[in-house]
Design a protein around this motif. Structure first.
Motif, PDB file in Angstrom:
ATOM      1  N   ALA A  50       0.828  -1.209   0.000  1.00  0.00           N
ATOM      2  CA  ALA A  50       0.000   0.000   0.000  1.00  0.00           C
ATOM      3  C   ALA A  50       0.860   1.257   0.000  1.00  0.00           C
ATOM      4  O   ALA A  50       0.654   2.191   0.773  1.00  0.00           O
ATOM      5  CB  ALA A  50      -0.953   0.002   1.196  1.00  0.00           C
ATOM      6  N   ASP A  51       1.855   1.265  -0.904  1.00  0.00           N
ATOM      7  CA  ASP A  51       2.792   2.380  -1.015  1.00  0.00           C
ATOM      8  C   ASP A  51       3.430   2.687   0.333  1.00  0.00           C
ATOM      9  O   ASP A  51       3.562   3.841   0.734  1.00  0.00           O
ATOM     10  CB  ASP A  51       2.095   3.626  -1.572  1.00  0.00           C
ATOM     11  N   ALA A  52       3.851   1.625   1.009  1.00  0.00           N
ATOM     12  CA  ALA A  52       4.471   1.738   2.339  1.00  0.00           C
ATOM     13  C   ALA A  52       3.550   2.490   3.295  1.00  0.00           C
ATOM     14  O   ALA A  52       3.936   3.476   3.936  1.00  0.00           O
ATOM     15  CB  ALA A  52       5.845   2.400   2.257  1.00  0.00           C
ATOM     16  N   PHE A  53       2.302   1.981   3.390  1.00  0.00           N
ATOM     17  CA  PHE A  53       1.302   2.601   4.266  1.00  0.00           C
ATOM     18  C   PHE A  53       1.183   4.096   3.967  1.00  0.00           C
ATOM     19  O   PHE A  53       1.026   4.928   4.863  1.00  0.00           O
ATOM     20  CB  PHE A  53       1.659   2.417   5.735  1.00  0.00           C
ATOM     21  N   GLY A  54       1.279   4.465   2.685  1.00  0.00           N
ATOM     22  CA  GLY A  54       1.156   5.852   2.289  1.00  0.00           C
ATOM     23  C   GLY A  54       2.416   6.668   2.407  1.00  0.00           C
ATOM     24  O   GLY A  54       2.422   7.860   2.078  1.00  0.00           O
ATOM     25  N   HIS A  55       3.518   6.062   2.849  1.00  0.00           N
ATOM     26  CA  HIS A  55       4.764   6.809   3.051  1.00  0.00           C
ATOM     27  C   HIS A  55       5.638   6.876   1.795  1.00  0.00           C
ATOM     28  O   HIS A  55       6.565   7.686   1.740  1.00  0.00           O
ATOM     29  CB  HIS A  55       5.585   6.165   4.165  1.00  0.00           C
ATOM     30  N   GLY A  56       5.369   6.010   0.818  1.00  0.00           N
ATOM     31  CA  GLY A  56       6.194   5.951  -0.391  1.00  0.00           C
ATOM     32  C   GLY A  56       7.032   4.697  -0.406  1.00  0.00           C
ATOM     33  O   GLY A  56       8.036   4.595   0.303  1.00  0.00           O
ATOM     34  N   ALA A  57       6.663   3.726  -1.236  1.00  0.00           N
ATOM     35  CA  ALA A  57       7.255   2.387  -1.156  1.00  0.00           C
ATOM     36  C   ALA A  57       8.745   2.368  -1.452  1.00  0.00           C
ATOM     37  O   ALA A  57       9.526   1.749  -0.724  1.00  0.00           O
ATOM     38  CB  ALA A  57       6.518   1.435  -2.108  1.00  0.00           C
ATOM     39  N   VAL A  58       9.166   3.019  -2.519  1.00  0.00           N
ATOM     40  CA  VAL A  58      10.576   2.910  -2.919  1.00  0.00           C
ATOM     41  C   VAL A  58      11.515   3.594  -1.928  1.00  0.00           C
ATOM     42  O   VAL A  58      12.490   2.979  -1.473  1.00  0.00           O
ATOM     43  CB  VAL A  58      10.780   3.435  -4.354  1.00  0.00           C
ATOM     44  N   PRO A  59      11.273   4.846  -1.529  1.00  0.00           N
ATOM     45  CA  PRO A  59      12.176   5.451  -0.541  1.00  0.00           C
ATOM     46  C   PRO A  59      12.205   4.697   0.776  1.00  0.00           C
ATOM     47  O   PRO A  59      13.273   4.517   1.378  1.00  0.00           O
ATOM     48  CB  PRO A  59      11.621   6.870  -0.364  1.00  0.00           C
ATOM     49  N   VAL A  60      11.042   4.246   1.241  1.00  0.00           N
ATOM     50  CA  VAL A  60      10.995   3.512   2.506  1.00  0.00           C
ATOM     51  C   VAL A  60      11.709   2.170   2.383  1.00  0.00           C
ATOM     52  O   VAL A  60      12.458   1.763   3.281  1.00  0.00           O
ATOM     53  CB  VAL A  60       9.530   3.325   2.966  1.00  0.00           C
ATOM     54  N   ALA A  61      11.485   1.466   1.278  1.00  0.00           N
ATOM     55  CA  ALA A  61      12.150   0.174   1.084  1.00  0.00           C
ATOM     56  C   ALA A  61      13.666   0.338   1.076  1.00  0.00           C
ATOM     57  O   ALA A  61      14.398  -0.451   1.695  1.00  0.00           O
ATOM     58  CB  ALA A  61      11.676  -0.471  -0.216  1.00  0.00           C
ATOM     59  N   ARG A  62      14.143   1.352   0.385  1.00  0.00           N
ATOM     60  CA  ARG A  62      15.587   1.590   0.358  1.00  0.00           C
ATOM     61  C   ARG A  62      16.123   1.856   1.764  1.00  0.00           C
ATOM     62  O   ARG A  62      17.173   1.329   2.158  1.00  0.00           O
ATOM     63  CB  ARG A  62      15.903   2.767  -0.561  1.00  0.00           C
ATOM     64  N   ALA A  63      15.413   2.694   2.515  1.00  0.00           N
ATOM     65  CA  ALA A  63      15.861   3.008   3.873  1.00  0.00           C
ATOM     66  C   ALA A  63      15.861   1.771   4.754  1.00  0.00           C
ATOM     67  O   ALA A  63      16.789   1.558   5.553  1.00  0.00           O
ATOM     68  CB  ALA A  63      14.967   4.095   4.475  1.00  0.00           C
ATOM     69  N   ALA A  64      14.827   0.944   4.631  1.00  0.00           N
ATOM     70  CA  ALA A  64      14.741  -0.267   5.449  1.00  0.00           C
ATOM     71  C   ALA A  64      15.877  -1.230   5.130  1.00  0.00           C
ATOM     72  O   ALA A  64      16.489  -1.815   6.038  1.00  0.00           O
ATOM     73  CB  ALA A  64      13.388  -0.951   5.223  1.00  0.00           C
ATOM     74  N   VAL A  65      16.177  -1.394   3.848  1.00  0.00           N
ATOM     75  CA  VAL A  65      17.271  -2.289   3.454  1.00  0.00           C
ATOM     76  C   VAL A  65      18.604  -1.738   3.943  1.00  0.00           C
ATOM     77  O   VAL A  65      19.469  -2.485   4.426  1.00  0.00           O
ATOM     78  CB  VAL A  65      17.264  -2.503   1.923  1.00  0.00           C
ATOM     79  N   GLU A  66      18.799  -0.433   3.839  1.00  0.00           N
ATOM     80  CA  GLU A  66      20.027   0.178   4.338  1.00  0.00           C
ATOM     81  C   GLU A  66      20.217  -0.078   5.833  1.00  0.00           C
ATOM     82  O   GLU A  66      21.345  -0.200   6.316  1.00  0.00           O
ATOM     83  CB  GLU A  66      20.006   1.684   4.071  1.00  0.00           C
TER      84      GLU A  66
END
Length: 379
Positions: A50-66
């Protein structure tokens, strides 16, 4: 703070260049991932559906992986494809897809969930060899194999795996009461999952990952024998169990009109609010079309000039009105609908309580008209 990604021109903290914006602190996402990594021995799967709960999937995914997340999880196939298109290479699990999407998912090495023999046969019938996670229903009674069909599913999966048609990478289930401080039901589900894994091994399967716990369950349940915890709510700072998570988003706007009204004058549709005194009111240009819940009135308030100002009258599609009293406010005055509460502003949990819902619903409801701006706090 350094701006790392924006859909519009960068702005200093507290300055709104448009009518409203959702500001996402990616350092909070990283900090939340690290909090879970310190608490649990399992790897972290960051849920960015859901687009990272509305936060923006790609930026959040990158941050989480980092920050150390080793897996990503999404609900729908297109969400997984978006992550791959953005260059994210970690394993991804998706659990809602149709037959037409399976070829693309296989091409991009996206794992899929399977709950029935029929689903497994659809996966096997596509040209690619897919990695699958067999899902056992241990009590949520939503998706997942019924326990009395599990042996058939695992034996069929072992057969196809021996033929080289599929790889069973994982076995998983979903907690029904993960946010309960009493882990009795979760313990029962964990025992059922362990039994399911044992039966799968007897059938000849050797899954590399077993997973059950969500964010809250990672705290309440000692899930020994599992390899992943799936962090969704906790990734965004929804702290259901008080473990020190940090909200990643604040929703801000500004006053676009300011006026004095007299005692006895009504505000907004139906004049549900009638002033009992002369007062100053301000117009905030964001409404229920943007995710501000109508049902939050009359409890709702916002922060402006360091003061909580109540929302008055009905929240409209594009705007609402606040009562500034006798405070000196001006056009363009910043307004915080919610943040982490450190400056006295409402939190997303406050808005959820006012609207009779959950924080997840508030975050996911923030619409596409509200641009997301990304910043970095303390990493």
């Amino acid at each position: 703070m350094n701006l790392v990604e924006s859909r519009h021109r960068p702005a200093p903290r507290g300055i709104v260049t448009g009518l409203a914006e959702a500001v996402v602190d990616l350092s909070a996402v990283r900090e939340n991932v690290r909090t879970f990594r310190k608490r649990v021995p399992q790897q972290v799967l960051a849920v960015v559906k859901a687009d990272a709960f509305g936060h923006g999937a790609v930026p959040v995914a990158r941050a989480a992986v980092e920050a150390g997340a080793t897996w990503l999880g999404v609900a729908r196939a297109d969400e997984a494809l978006q992550l791959r298109a953005a260059g994210l290479t970690v394993p991804i699990l998706t659990w809602l897809y149709d037959a037409a999407e399976l070829v693309l998912l296989g091409d991009l090495d996206v794992d899929v969930s399977v709950s029935t023999v029929a689903e497994l046969q659809r996966v096997v019938s596509t040209p690619n060899v897919h990695a699958v996670h067999l899902k056992l229903d241990t009590g949520l009674r939503r998706a997942g194999s019924a326990p009395n069909q599990w042996i058939e599913l695992t034996r069929t999966a072992a057969h196809y795996e021996a033929l080289g048609a599929v790889t069973v990478r994982g076995i998983w289930s979903h907690l029904s009461h993960g946010d309960s401080a009493d882990a009795v039901r979760s313990e029962r589900q964990l025992q059922l999952l362990r039994t399911g894994v044992s039966l799968a091994r007897r059938a000849g399967l050797r899954p590399s990952v077993v997973h059950l716990a969500n964010s809250a369950g990672a705290v309440t349940l000692d899930a020994a024998g599992t390899d992943l915890v799936r962090i969704g709510a906790g990734l965004y700072g929804i702290d259901e169990l008080g473990i020190g998570l940090r909200p990643a988003m604040r929703l801000i706007s500004k006053l676009t009109q300011v006026r004095r009204i007299r005692a006895g004058e009504g505000v907004s549709y139906g004049h549900d609010f009638v002033a009992d005194r002369d007062t100053t009111v301000g117009l905030v240009p964001i409404g229920y079309a943007d995710g501000v819940p109508r049902t939050a009135v009359p409890q709702a308030s916002v922060l402006c000039r360091g003061v909580r100002m109540p929302v008055i009258g009905r929240i409209a599609m594009d705007q609402f009105v606040v009562d500034a009293g006798d405070h000196a406010v001006e056009l363009g005055e910043p307004v915080t609908l919610f943040g982490d509460g450190s400056a006295g502003e409402p939190t997303v949990a406050d808005w959820a309580a006012w609207a009779g819902t959950i924080p997840h619903d508030i975050y996911c409801g923030i619409g596409s008209r509200v641009p997301r701006r990304y910043e970095e706090g303390n990493r």
